[in-house]
Motif scaffolding. Structure first.
Motif, mmCIF file in Angstrom:
data_model
loop_
_atom_site.group_PDB
_atom_site.id
_atom_site.type_symbol
_atom_site.label_atom_id
_atom_site.label_comp_id
_atom_site.label_asym_id
_atom_site.label_seq_id
_atom_site.Cartn_x
_atom_site.Cartn_y
_atom_site.Cartn_z
ATOM 1 N N PRO A 40 53.564 44.339 40.044
ATOM 2 C CA PRO A 40 54.853 44.257 40.499
ATOM 3 C C PRO A 40 55.773 43.091 39.862
ATOM 4 N N TRP A 41 55.221 42.100 39.824
ATOM 5 C CA TRP A 41 55.973 40.884 39.271
ATOM 6 C C TRP A 41 55.993 41.147 37.766
ATOM 7 N N VAL A 42 55.019 41.819 37.171
ATOM 8 C CA VAL A 42 55.324 42.244 35.755
ATOM 9 C C VAL A 42 56.669 42.771 35.402
ATOM 10 N N LEU A 43 56.775 43.699 36.593
ATOM 11 C CA LEU A 43 57.923 44.627 36.360
ATOM 12 C C LEU A 43 59.265 43.894 36.745
ATOM 13 N N MET A 44 59.244 42.999 37.604
ATOM 14 C CA MET A 44 60.309 42.202 37.975
ATOM 15 C C MET A 44 60.695 41.279 36.959
ATOM 16 N N HIS B 216 53.320 48.400 48.263
ATOM 17 C CA HIS B 216 53.600 47.355 49.199
ATOM 18 C C HIS B 216 54.359 46.082 48.807
ATOM 19 N N GLU B 217 53.853 45.661 47.549
ATOM 20 C CA GLU B 217 54.429 44.431 46.994
ATOM 21 C C GLU B 217 55.741 44.858 46.628
ATOM 22 N N LEU B 218 56.006 46.115 46.207
ATOM 23 C CA LEU B 218 57.382 46.130 45.654
ATOM 24 C C LEU B 218 58.472 46.417 46.703
#
Length: 251
Positions: A103-107, A6-8
């Motif tokens: 998701p923000w780690v991935l971003m 959902h966040e992604l």
């Protein structure tokens, strides 16, 4: 995984955020690489110039300045009135926190690696060492700073507080960790306090790979330090985070 997906999807609706995190560091690195040239350490790999200092520094600086972004994923639910519904789901508090921060780690990882990829043709940036070692340091940096973002969320009651705290802390991390300006150009007392900031270890690890032809063994100490900071921030977040605490979005 449902929360993460959902966040992604939400992040996917904001492509400008990703592009900004790559374009602005490129611009600043291009403007400052001439200044960084004089700070290139003696003994660096042949052909090393200002770009090899400026690009890693800007990558770490913008990752630090953006550490608080993961916190707005929490405040957004408060603003939408969906936080209590999320808490009533089968997801535990740990599930919610990890699902929103991951998701923000991935971003952050995508933005830093995207910066290095874009700087290669645009600024003549090159990595003299091991790319796997570079990815390892970047991954540890993204994880560490986003975990710090979760800690800032835990101590903030309003999104404005989070914005202020993340701005001040991000700037302090970037400046005193040697990301915005090489430590050699800063006052001597900064050398003493710099190791207390995770950005110092991130910059040190990237320099080992980019400047000194380092491999995985050469980034073991910086990576270990970043993971130690991550564990500390995670423990503090666990101790402070209260799922039932009232928070105000844009308050």
């Amino acid at each position: 995984m449902a929360i993460l997906r959902h966040e992604l999807r939400i992040i996917g609706t904001m492509p400008g955020t990703t592009l900004f995190g790559i374009a602005m560091p490129i611009v600043l690195a291009a403007l400052t690489q001439g200044l960084f040239t004089s700070a290139v350490p003696a003994g660096s790999a042949d052909g090393t110039g200002g770009a090899e200092l400026a690009v890693p520094g800007m990558a770490v600086a913008f990752a630090a300045l953006g550490a608080g972004r993961s916190g707005f994923a929490f405040f957004r639910d408060y603003g939408w009135g969906t936080w209590d519904r999320l808490r009533a789901s089968p997801a535990s508090t740990l599930d919610i926190v990890v699902g929103k921060v991951a998701p923000w780690v991935l971003m952050s990882l995508v933005q830093m690696l995207g910066l290095f990829a874009a700087a290669t043709p645009l600024l003549g940036f090159r990595v003299s060492g091991s790319w796997p070692a570079l990815v390892l340091v970047v991954s540890a940096t993204a994880l560490c700073l986003c975990t710090f973002g979760a800690l800032m969320t835990a101590v903030s009651r309003t999104s404005q507080q989070l914005n202020s705290i993340s701005g001040v802390c991000g700037l302090a991390f970037a400046a005193l960790g040697g990301a915005l300006v090489p430590l050699s150009a800063l006052p001597d007392w900064v050398d003493t306090v710099a190791p207390a900031f995770p950005t110092y270890w991130a910059v040190r690890g990237l320099h080992a790979v980019v400047l000194d032809q380092g491999g995985l063994p050469d980034v073991a100490a910086p990576t270990g330090a970043l993971l130690a900071f991550t564990a500390l921030f995670a423990l503090l977040t666990t101790a402070r985070f209260r799922a039932g605490e009232s928070k105000v979005y844009w308050g």
